[in-house]
Design an enzyme around this catalytic site. Structure first.
Site, PDB file in Angstrom:
ATOM      1  CD  GLU A  47      -2.225   1.252   2.992  1.00 50.47           C
ATOM      2  OE1 GLU A  47      -1.566   0.769   3.940  1.00 50.47           O
ATOM      3  OE2 GLU A  47      -3.352   1.761   3.147  1.00 50.47           O
ATOM      4  CG  ASN A 110      -4.692   4.039   0.427  1.00 49.62           C
ATOM      5  OD1 ASN A 110      -4.021   3.449  -0.394  1.00 49.62           O
ATOM      6  ND2 ASN A 110      -4.499   3.932   1.735  1.00 49.62           N
ATOM      7  CE  LYS A 127      -7.032   1.267   3.824  1.00 53.45           C
ATOM      8  NZ  LYS A 127      -5.761   1.674   4.471  1.00 53.45           N
ATOM      9  CD  GLU A 146      -5.279   4.708   5.712  1.00 55.78           C
ATOM     10  OE1 GLU A 146      -5.799   4.430   4.619  1.00 55.78           O
ATOM     11  OE2 GLU A 146      -4.819   3.848   6.489  1.00 55.78           O
ATOM     12  CB  CYS A 172      -3.882  -1.578   4.595  1.00 55.46           C
ATOM     13  SG  CYS A 172      -3.134  -1.690   6.242  1.00 55.46           S
ATOM     14  CG  ASN A 197       2.058   1.450   4.690  1.00 57.19           C
ATOM     15  OD1 ASN A 197       3.240   1.745   4.788  1.00 57.19           O
ATOM     16  ND2 ASN A 197       1.432   1.422   3.525  1.00 57.19           N
TER      17      ASN A 197
HETATM   18  N1  CDT Z   1      -2.925   1.335   6.505  1.00 56.63           N
HETATM   19  C1  CDT Z   1      -3.849   0.757   7.295  1.00 56.63           C
HETATM   20  O1  CDT Z   1      -4.999   0.579   6.900  1.00 56.63           O
HETATM   21  N2  CDT Z   1      -3.458   0.415   8.530  1.00 56.63           N
HETATM   22  C2  CDT Z   1      -4.361  -0.118   9.508  1.00 56.63           C
HETATM   23  C3  CDT Z   1      -3.949   0.263  10.872  1.00 56.63           C
HETATM   24  C4  CDT Z   1      -5.109   0.262  11.744  1.00 56.63           C
HETATM   25  S1  CDT Z   1      -4.722   0.255  13.387  1.00 56.63           S
HETATM   26  C5  CDT Z   1      -5.260  -1.335  13.789  1.00 56.63           C
HETATM   27  C6  CDT Z   1      -4.471  -1.635   9.473  1.00 56.63           C
HETATM   28  O2  CDT Z   1      -5.594  -2.138   9.544  1.00 56.63           O
HETATM   29  O3  CDT Z   1      -3.455  -2.329   9.413  1.00 56.63           O
END
Ligand code: CDT
Length: 313
Positions: A47, A110, A127, A146, A172, A197
């Site tokens: 991502e 995204n 996304k 985000e 993600c 990420n």
């Molecule tokens: N980039 C992304 O979507 N990261 C989120 C972090 C959320 S905190 C649990 C993820 O779901 O990995």
């Protein structure tokens, strides 16, 4: 005849804010070269693969925010990546921040694109599950903005007939939601590519931190098995601007088994030869959707957003 696709999960180590796109593209081209040496048909990048994970910062200047976005793809800095993949005869999936225009209105997503072996963009996904928050929350060790910097994706989860299979994408946080996989499962998906990420520390729920890799693998194994599809999960990881993000990129078979996994928190290519028919026996038996699903009983899933406790005492 076996329908094999050799896939490379191209995990990226940290990208610092000062790292230029040219430097990142060099690293990605090196992974494409390794993928060619391993006979890969397809490479999956993470991502927001071209820059540091910028939603960790509160920024007020739209000009500053927009330095992390791509206005065109391929653009002047990313063209070399497209050319290298094309020269290697490799398709790829790339996550990036997309700045586009609807008339005069700027729109930011995204996004991930799927490019086939001839260099043609065959699929795009924006996304849908945007985690985090939209306002500045200074109590956090770092932000997760985000919900401020991106709109919710408007393309749904597509599945594309390309490179010999039925390929889909998610990004993600989407991987934590069973609906993501099922929408693609209902399009007979055979491989779902997911870049991520994931900061180890979750400021609103620090008790989850030690379970980060477990949850990462749990959701992708469940999504793979319950939809009889390959899942390729690819991290951008390591310590980025002081913030640790998990690695553990992996390739999961339709059986739910992890067949290959990254061992570093750096640039690393994880390769597996995937039989796209490996899910067939599940699709014909336990998960024969046409025979066993009961959609008339699933209405609440789309009608209701938040959980409502049962009434009564
Ligand atoms: N980039 C992304 O979507 N990261 C989120 C972090 C959320 S905190 C649990 C993820 O779901 O990995």
């Amino acid at each position: 005849m076996t329908r094999l696709i050799t896939v490379g999960a191209a995990q990226l180590g940290p990208i610092q804010r000062a790292d230029s796109r040219a430097r990142v593209v060099d690293r990605m081209i090196d992974l494409i070269r390794q993928a060619k040496d391993h006979g890969c048909d397809l490479v999956v990048f993470p991502e927001l693969a071209l820059t540091t994970f910028f939603p960790r910062w509160w920024m007020e200047s739209q000009d500053e925010i927009d330095t992390f976005f791509e206005r065109e793809l391929p653009g002047p800095e990313t063209r070399r990546l497209f050319e290298a993949a094309n020269a290697a005869g490799i398709g790829f999936k790339l996550g990036f921040a997309e700045l586009t225009h609807d008339g005069k209105r700027a729109r930011r997503f995204n996004t991930a694109v799927l490019v086939d072996k001839s260099g043609r963009q065959v699929g795009k996904y924006r996304k849908i599950h945007l985690p985090g928050h939209a306002e500045h929350e200074p109590w956090r060790a770092f932000q997760h903005l985000e919900k401020r910097y991106f709109e919710v994706g408007d393309l749904g989860w597509g599945v594309w007939k390309t490179m010999g299979g039925h390929l889909g994408m998610a990004i993600c946080n989407d991987r934590r939601w069973p609906e993501t996989y099922r929408v693609m499962g209902l399009q007979d998906v055979e491989m779902i590519m997911i870049g991520y990420n994931t900061p180890r520390h979750n400021p609103p729920a620090p008790d989850h931190d030690r379970l980060s890799e477990f949850h990462n693998q749990l959701v992708m194994q469940a999504g793979a098995y319950q939809n009889a599809t390959w899942v390729v999960g690819v991290a951008k990881c390591g310590v980025e601007e002081g913030c640790e993000m998990i690695g553990a990129s992996c390739i999961v078979a339709p059986t739910g088994q992890v067949v290959a996994q990254a061992i570093t928190q750096d640039d690393e290519l994880v390769v597996a030869r995937c039989d796209l028919d490996a899910g067939l026996s599940y699709k014909k038996s336990t998960f024969n959707f046409a025979v066993h699903r009961q959609p008339q009983a699933y209405g609440m899933i789309v009608e209701r957003k938040g959980a409502v406790p049962p009434s009564g005492t």
